[in-house]
Design a protein around this motif. Structure first.
Motif, PDB file in Angstrom:
ATOM      1  N   LEU A 152     -29.250  -3.578  -6.408  1.00 25.52           N
ATOM      2  CA  LEU A 152     -28.111  -2.770  -5.963  1.00 25.52           C
ATOM      3  C   LEU A 152     -26.776  -3.338  -6.429  1.00 25.52           C
ATOM      4  O   LEU A 152     -25.753  -2.670  -6.367  1.00 25.52           O
ATOM      5  N   MET A 153     -26.797  -4.600  -6.891  1.00 25.78           N
ATOM      6  CA  MET A 153     -25.553  -5.246  -7.298  1.00 25.78           C
ATOM      7  C   MET A 153     -24.990  -4.649  -8.575  1.00 25.78           C
ATOM      8  O   MET A 153     -23.787  -4.478  -8.698  1.00 25.78           O
ATOM      9  N   GLN A 154     -25.908  -4.355  -9.536  1.00 22.12           N
ATOM     10  CA  GLN A 154     -25.422  -3.814 -10.802  1.00 22.12           C
ATOM     11  C   GLN A 154     -25.458  -2.299 -10.777  1.00 22.12           C
ATOM     12  O   GLN A 154     -26.473  -1.706 -10.403  1.00 22.12           O
ATOM     13  N   ASN A 155     -24.396  -1.695 -11.176  1.00 15.40           N
ATOM     14  CA  ASN A 155     -24.325  -0.242 -11.305  1.00 15.40           C
ATOM     15  C   ASN A 155     -24.906   0.460 -10.076  1.00 15.40           C
ATOM     16  O   ASN A 155     -25.809   1.291 -10.174  1.00 15.40           O
ATOM     17  N   ALA A 156     -24.374   0.113  -8.932  1.00 16.51           N
ATOM     18  CA  ALA A 156     -24.934   0.560  -7.659  1.00 16.51           C
ATOM     19  C   ALA A 156     -25.042   2.080  -7.548  1.00 16.51           C
ATOM     20  O   ALA A 156     -26.019   2.588  -7.016  1.00 16.51           O
ATOM     21  N   VAL A 157     -24.070   2.797  -8.088  1.00 14.69           N
ATOM     22  CA  VAL A 157     -24.077   4.262  -7.935  1.00 14.69           C
ATOM     23  C   VAL A 157     -25.283   4.882  -8.641  1.00 14.69           C
ATOM     24  O   VAL A 157     -26.014   5.688  -8.064  1.00 14.69           O
ATOM     25  N   ALA A 158     -25.520   4.459  -9.891  1.00 19.04           N
ATOM     26  CA  ALA A 158     -26.647   4.991 -10.658  1.00 19.04           C
ATOM     27  C   ALA A 158     -27.966   4.599 -10.003  1.00 19.04           C
ATOM     28  O   ALA A 158     -28.895   5.409  -9.908  1.00 19.04           O
ATOM     29  N   VAL A 159     -28.051   3.341  -9.544  1.00 23.34           N
ATOM     30  CA  VAL A 159     -29.295   2.863  -8.936  1.00 23.34           C
ATOM     31  C   VAL A 159     -29.571   3.601  -7.628  1.00 23.34           C
ATOM     32  O   VAL A 159     -30.690   4.037  -7.373  1.00 23.34           O
ATOM     33  N   VAL A 160     -28.533   3.771  -6.825  1.00 27.63           N
ATOM     34  CA  VAL A 160     -28.732   4.454  -5.541  1.00 27.63           C
ATOM     35  C   VAL A 160     -29.199   5.901  -5.757  1.00 27.63           C
ATOM     36  O   VAL A 160     -30.118   6.360  -5.082  1.00 27.63           O
ATOM     37  N   SER A 161     -28.610   6.593  -6.744  1.00 24.71           N
ATOM     38  CA  SER A 161     -29.063   7.977  -6.953  1.00 24.71           C
ATOM     39  C   SER A 161     -30.489   8.011  -7.484  1.00 24.71           C
ATOM     40  O   SER A 161     -31.265   8.907  -7.132  1.00 24.71           O
ATOM     41  N   TYR A 182     -26.060 -12.439  -1.001  1.00 27.11           N
ATOM     42  CA  TYR A 182     -24.689 -12.780  -0.643  1.00 27.11           C
ATOM     43  C   TYR A 182     -24.115 -11.919   0.478  1.00 27.11           C
ATOM     44  O   TYR A 182     -23.526 -12.405   1.416  1.00 27.11           O
ATOM     45  N   SER A 183     -24.294 -10.620   0.352  1.00 21.19           N
ATOM     46  CA  SER A 183     -23.653  -9.733   1.324  1.00 21.19           C
ATOM     47  C   SER A 183     -24.670  -8.739   1.849  1.00 21.19           C
ATOM     48  O   SER A 183     -24.467  -7.540   1.800  1.00 21.19           O
ATOM     49  N   SER A 184     -25.765  -9.295   2.333  1.00 20.28           N
ATOM     50  CA  SER A 184     -26.915  -8.499   2.744  1.00 20.28           C
ATOM     51  C   SER A 184     -26.578  -7.263   3.556  1.00 20.28           C
ATOM     52  O   SER A 184     -27.072  -6.177   3.276  1.00 20.28           O
ATOM     53  N   LEU A 185     -25.725  -7.424   4.554  1.00 21.21           N
ATOM     54  CA  LEU A 185     -25.503  -6.329   5.485  1.00 21.21           C
ATOM     55  C   LEU A 185     -24.920  -5.099   4.805  1.00 21.21           C
ATOM     56  O   LEU A 185     -25.289  -3.984   5.131  1.00 21.21           O
ATOM     57  N   SER A 186     -24.024  -5.309   3.838  1.00 15.82           N
ATOM     58  CA  SER A 186     -23.401  -4.165   3.186  1.00 15.82           C
ATOM     59  C   SER A 186     -24.430  -3.352   2.391  1.00 15.82           C
ATOM     60  O   SER A 186     -24.277  -2.156   2.221  1.00 15.82           O
ATOM     61  N   TYR A 187     -25.463  -4.018   1.889  1.00 10.15           N
ATOM     62  CA  TYR A 187     -26.469  -3.289   1.114  1.00 10.15           C
ATOM     63  C   TYR A 187     -27.277  -2.343   1.990  1.00 10.15           C
ATOM     64  O   TYR A 187     -27.765  -1.320   1.518  1.00 10.15           O
ATOM     65  N   LEU A 188     -27.399  -2.679   3.250  1.00  8.94           N
ATOM     66  CA  LEU A 188     -28.152  -1.808   4.150  1.00  8.94           C
ATOM     67  C   LEU A 188     -27.469  -0.457   4.319  1.00  8.94           C
ATOM     68  O   LEU A 188     -28.119   0.532   4.635  1.00  8.94           O
ATOM     69  N   ARG A 189     -26.150  -0.424   4.105  1.00 12.64           N
ATOM     70  CA  ARG A 189     -25.423   0.836   4.266  1.00 12.64           C
ATOM     71  C   ARG A 189     -25.478   1.686   3.005  1.00 12.64           C
ATOM     72  O   ARG A 189     -25.161   2.866   3.032  1.00 12.64           O
ATOM     73  N   ARG A 190     -25.854   1.061   1.895  1.00  9.88           N
ATOM     74  CA  ARG A 190     -25.832   1.796   0.637  1.00  9.88           C
ATOM     75  C   ARG A 190     -27.049   2.685   0.444  1.00  9.88           C
ATOM     76  O   ARG A 190     -27.025   3.612  -0.342  1.00  9.88           O
ATOM     77  N   PHE A 191     -28.131   2.356   1.110  1.00 12.68           N
ATOM     78  CA  PHE A 191     -29.354   3.111   0.892  1.00 12.68           C
ATOM     79  C   PHE A 191     -30.231   3.087   2.145  1.00 12.68           C
ATOM     80  O   PHE A 191     -30.368   2.051   2.785  1.00 12.68           O
ATOM     81  N   PRO A 192     -30.840   4.229   2.486  1.00 15.03           N
ATOM     82  CA  PRO A 192     -31.714   4.276   3.671  1.00 15.03           C
ATOM     83  C   PRO A 192     -33.111   3.715   3.368  1.00 15.03           C
ATOM     84  O   PRO A 192     -34.026   4.454   3.030  1.00 15.03           O
ATOM     85  N   PHE A 193     -33.249   2.404   3.470  1.00 20.66           N
ATOM     86  CA  PHE A 193     -34.537   1.768   3.167  1.00 20.66           C
ATOM     87  C   PHE A 193     -35.604   2.156   4.195  1.00 20.66           C
ATOM     88  O   PHE A 193     -35.305   2.301   5.373  1.00 20.66           O
ATOM     89  N   ASN A 194     -36.832   2.301   3.715  1.00 25.14           N
ATOM     90  CA  ASN A 194     -37.949   2.555   4.621  1.00 25.14           C
ATOM     91  C   ASN A 194     -38.411   1.276   5.298  1.00 25.14           C
ATOM     92  O   ASN A 194     -39.059   1.314   6.343  1.00 25.14           O
TER      93      ASN A 194
END
Ligand code: C2E
Ligand code: MG
Ligand code: MG
Ligand code: MG
Length: 284
Positions: A152-161, A182-194
């Protein structure tokens, strides 16, 4: 003098460094040959649901049996495969192989496959996933992709879509090694992980009240989004009790089983199923 200077310039080329460089280059060449010769294999480590005590699936883990060096650890060859781009064909192979194997398991069991950030950057992961599912006949909801924060760190928008489209097909997405970035918590908001897999380093120190509090907080975050929470690397009964108390929903680790060959995994499933059905068979 020029001669002395010249010697100084090259002083950092120690014989040991040259040897390490050659060894690494050799390993890279061997890695390429191994892919052609199918010298890789997968091990499957069971994952258990705590509420039912049943196997919910297996994580597929790559192994390389080197012709002269013997087994090479993934921690050694995966980074090399990522640097050289070989992780793309290797990852595709693992995906196909794991789906084929899982298609023979009971329908309520999933297979988890690790996916590297490089596979998102350099290939059509969506295409590879679709092809692996098609060729194996495995239902999409029985495949889980394990990614780490680095994805999710690199090119987050493309990866998330891309992850969103994969999820829409039914494939499940797990966040692996949670808590080590490094910033684990913020990644949880970027994508709804199962699923969130809590890194083994937390499980090892679960007796520490501060670590236990972190695990509890992760469980709380997961519960709010409906994600399963897996404790990685559970080795003792004590750790099992502790992660259960903290609310983890799944466990994986040597306490239950080391990663198994495909044949061993099938026997493990058969034994677990027999143990499950035995009491009912006795009752009638
Ligand atoms: P991971 O995805 O976090 O996998 C879990 C690792 O912990 C595995 O190491 C597993 O054997 C080990 N493990 C499981 N239970 C225990 C336990 O109770 N105690 C201890 N000490 N270790 C335990 P392994 O197989 O050496 O793999 C290491 C890493 O290599 C994986 O970590 C993953 O990041 C990577 N890897 C493995 N296979 C693949 C693959 O097919 N593709 C990619 N991209 N990476 C892979
Ligand atoms: Mg993993
Ligand atoms: Mg992990
Ligand atoms: Mg790990």
């Amino acid at each position: 003098e020029a001669k002395a200077e010249g010697r100084n310039t090259f002083r950092f080329f120690e014989p040991g460094m040259a040897a390490a460089f050659i060894a690494r280059n050799q390993l890279e060449t061997d890695l390429q040959a191994a892919l052609r010769q199918e010298a890789f294999s997968l091990r499957y480590q069971p994952i258990m649901t705590l509420a039912s005590g049943r196997i919910c699936g297996f994580e597929a883990l790559l192994r390389w049996d080197h012709p002269t060096r013997g087994p090479v650890a993934p921690s050694e060859f995966i980074p090399l495969a990522e640097e050289t781009g070989l992780i793309v064909p290797l990852g595709d192979w693992a995906l196909r192989r794991a789906c084929l194997e899982a298609a023979a398991w009971p329908k309520d069991m999933r297979v988890a496959v690790n996916v590297s950030a490089v596979q998102f950057q350099r290939s059509s992961l969506e295409g590879s996933v679709a092809e692996a599912l098609r060729a194996s006949g495995l239902a999409a909801n029985r495949l889980e992709l394990e990614i780490t924060e680095s994805v999710l760190m690199q090119n987050a928008v493309a990866v998330v879509s891309s992850l969103m489209r994969l999820r829409a097909t039914g494939v499940r997405i797990a966040l692996d090694d949670f808590g080590t970035g490094y910033s684990s918590l913020s990644y949880l908001r970027r994508f709804p992980f199962n699923k969130i897999k809590i890194d083994r380093s937390f499980i090892v120190e679960i007796e520490d009240p501060e670590v236990a509090a972190i695990v509890r907080a992760i469980v709380g975050l997961g519960a709010r989004s409906g994600a399963a929470i897996t404790a990685e690397g559970v080795e003792t009964e004590r750790q099992l009790d502790r992660v259960r108390q903290e609310g983890c929903t799944e466990v994986q680790g040597y306490f239950f089983s080391r990663p198994l060959t495909a044949d061993q995994a099938r026997l493990f499933i058969a034994a677990a199923t027999a143990a499950d059905e035995a009491p009912r068979a006795l009752i009638g």
